[in-house]
Design a protein around this motif. Structure first.
Motif, PDB file in Angstrom:
ATOM      1  N   ARG A 188       0.874  -1.179   0.000  1.00 56.83           N
ATOM      2  CA  ARG A 188       0.000   0.000   0.000  1.00 56.83           C
ATOM      3  C   ARG A 188       0.907   1.224   0.000  1.00 56.83           C
ATOM      4  N   LEU A 189       0.848   1.974  -1.081  1.00 55.37           N
ATOM      5  CA  LEU A 189       1.709   3.144  -1.235  1.00 55.37           C
ATOM      6  C   LEU A 189       0.889   4.413  -1.108  1.00 55.37           C
ATOM      7  N   GLY A 190       1.549   5.467  -0.675  1.00 60.26           N
ATOM      8  CA  GLY A 190       0.878   6.743  -0.537  1.00 60.26           C
ATOM      9  C   GLY A 190       0.662   7.424  -1.881  1.00 60.26           C
ATOM     10  N   TYR A 191       0.245   8.670  -1.808  1.00 54.59           N
ATOM     11  CA  TYR A 191       0.038   9.506  -2.995  1.00 54.59           C
ATOM     12  C   TYR A 191       1.416   9.962  -3.470  1.00 54.59           C
ATOM     13  N   LEU A 192       1.837   9.490  -4.628  1.00 55.05           N
ATOM     14  CA  LEU A 192       3.224   9.620  -5.056  1.00 55.05           C
ATOM     15  C   LEU A 192       3.520  10.925  -5.803  1.00 55.05           C
ATOM     16  N   LYS A 234      -0.114  18.334 -12.814  1.00 53.33           N
ATOM     17  CA  LYS A 234      -1.241  19.217 -12.513  1.00 53.33           C
ATOM     18  C   LYS A 234      -2.589  18.645 -12.920  1.00 53.33           C
ATOM     19  N   GLU A 235      -2.585  17.478 -13.577  1.00 55.11           N
ATOM     20  CA  GLU A 235      -3.845  16.838 -13.941  1.00 55.11           C
ATOM     21  C   GLU A 235      -4.257  15.764 -12.941  1.00 55.11           C
ATOM     22  N   GLU A 236      -3.415  15.507 -11.937  1.00 58.05           N
ATOM     23  CA  GLU A 236      -3.790  14.552 -10.900  1.00 58.05           C
ATOM     24  C   GLU A 236      -4.790  15.188  -9.935  1.00 58.05           C
ATOM     25  N   SER A 237      -5.431  14.341  -9.135  1.00 58.39           N
ATOM     26  CA  SER A 237      -6.579  14.797  -8.350  1.00 58.39           C
ATOM     27  C   SER A 237      -6.238  15.863  -7.307  1.00 58.39           C
ATOM     28  N   PHE A 238      -5.222  15.632  -6.486  1.00 56.07           N
ATOM     29  CA  PHE A 238      -4.911  16.596  -5.427  1.00 56.07           C
ATOM     30  C   PHE A 238      -4.420  17.912  -6.007  1.00 56.07           C
ATOM     31  N   PHE A 280      -2.947  15.029   4.425  1.00 52.76           N
ATOM     32  CA  PHE A 280      -2.881  14.402   3.106  1.00 52.76           C
ATOM     33  C   PHE A 280      -1.480  13.853   2.902  1.00 52.76           C
ATOM     34  N   ASP A 281      -1.394  12.653   2.346  1.00 57.01           N
ATOM     35  CA  ASP A 281      -0.105  12.027   2.134  1.00 57.01           C
ATOM     36  C   ASP A 281       0.524  12.455   0.814  1.00 57.01           C
ATOM     37  N   LEU A 282       1.816  12.751   0.863  1.00 53.78           N
ATOM     38  CA  LEU A 282       2.625  12.956  -0.343  1.00 53.78           C
ATOM     39  C   LEU A 282       3.924  12.181  -0.138  1.00 53.78           C
ATOM     40  N   THR A 283       4.069  11.076  -0.852  1.00 49.41           N
ATOM     41  CA  THR A 283       5.205  10.169  -0.690  1.00 49.41           C
ATOM     42  C   THR A 283       6.094  10.211  -1.933  1.00 49.41           C
ATOM     43  N   VAL A 292       8.171   9.025  -4.925  1.00 51.19           N
ATOM     44  CA  VAL A 292       8.194   7.753  -5.637  1.00 51.19           C
ATOM     45  C   VAL A 292       9.565   7.091  -5.474  1.00 51.19           C
ATOM     46  N   GLU A 293      10.626   7.894  -5.317  1.00 48.87           N
ATOM     47  CA  GLU A 293      11.952   7.340  -5.100  1.00 48.87           C
ATOM     48  C   GLU A 293      12.010   6.559  -3.777  1.00 48.87           C
ATOM     49  N   TYR A 294      11.373   7.112  -2.759  1.00 49.57           N
ATOM     50  CA  TYR A 294      11.310   6.440  -1.459  1.00 49.57           C
ATOM     51  C   TYR A 294      10.524   5.135  -1.569  1.00 49.57           C
ATOM     52  N   ALA A 295       9.375   5.174  -2.249  1.00 52.45           N
ATOM     53  CA  ALA A 295       8.562   3.969  -2.413  1.00 52.45           C
ATOM     54  C   ALA A 295       9.335   2.887  -3.158  1.00 52.45           C
ATOM     55  N   ALA A 296      10.076   3.282  -4.210  1.00 53.79           N
ATOM     56  CA  ALA A 296      10.844   2.311  -4.987  1.00 53.79           C
ATOM     57  C   ALA A 296      11.929   1.661  -4.141  1.00 53.79           C
ATOM     58  N   LYS A 297      12.621   2.451  -3.322  1.00 54.15           N
ATOM     59  CA  LYS A 297      13.661   1.900  -2.460  1.00 54.15           C
ATOM     60  C   LYS A 297      13.067   0.955  -1.411  1.00 54.15           C
ATOM     61  N   CYS A 298      11.909   1.295  -0.892  1.00 52.78           N
ATOM     62  CA  CYS A 298      11.245   0.425   0.080  1.00 52.78           C
ATOM     63  C   CYS A 298      10.869  -0.914  -0.554  1.00 52.78           C
TER      64      CYS A 298
END
Length: 208
Positions: free
Chosen positions: A26-30, A40-44, A64-67, A69-75
């Protein structure tokens, strides 16, 4: 979208229980820390731009989560290798441990726009529905069913007090969504501001 994600996760977890070698993440909002870009076309991002256009802010208390993507990939890479040591779990949650506070968004938008008004959520939802009718952006129209009187409850259900997995040093790749970050990301979405690393380095070190 949320319903299909839920169904897909149930399927994967069911297969894992039967011995299928998989991991459910389960990943956050990347967003991209290194690219320093906002889609700028994403929801948030569309929601923030709409607020800027309407010159009114909903009076809500959310995080609101902002994660990165580099961190998610390393995880994902690190936990995927843990199978060799017999330490791997079947399910991980990787969100930013320090989510974005709406109060920080509010304060920066008020600095950018002195004429910005804070209004009750019900009033904002009604103004947003009128905005949708006049706007031809697909990303705005997709938010029609999201921006409602239930927005505060729905966002907090997704992002407030989420239990995240801690895997040590990699956390350095996940800058907290503090006040400095909120200001920068808003500037990025709205088209003003400095480079992310330049702007945030004033107050704290960013690992790149």
């Amino acid at each position: 979208y949320a319903q299909t994600k839920f169904v897909a996760e149930r399927i994967v977890l069911g297969l894992i229980e039967k011995g299928f070698p998989a991991i459910n993440y389960r990943l956050g909002y990347l967003y991209s820390l290194e690219a320093d870009l906002a889609d700028k076309e994403e929801s948030f991002e569309t929601f923030l731009a709409s607020i800027f256009h309407l010159r009114c802010l909903p009076d809500i208390d959310i995080v609101f989560d902002l994660t990165p993507v580099e961190y998610a990939a390393k995880c994902i890479a690190k936990t995927g290798l843990e199978e060799r040591q017999g330490q791997r779990k079947s399910h991980y949650t990787f969100y930013n441990p320090v989510p974005l506070k709406w109060i920080d968004v509010t304060e920066h938008l008020l600095r950018l726009c002195p004429d910005m008004r804070i209004v009750p959520l019900a009033e904002f939802a009604e103004r947003f529905r009128e905005y949708v009718l006049l706007c031809d952006r697909k990303s705005v129209k997709l938010l029609k069913s999201v921006v409602s009187e239930a927005l505060e409850q729905q966002v907090n259900r997704m992002f407030r007090a989420v239990a995240v997995d801690d895997i040590g040093f990699i956390a350095d790749w996940c800058p907290p969504c503090d006040r400095a970050f909120a200001a920068h990301y808003l500037n990025l979405v709205l088209g003003t501001g400095k480079d992310l690393h330049e702007e945030l380095s004033v107050d704290r070190k960013v690992v790149v």
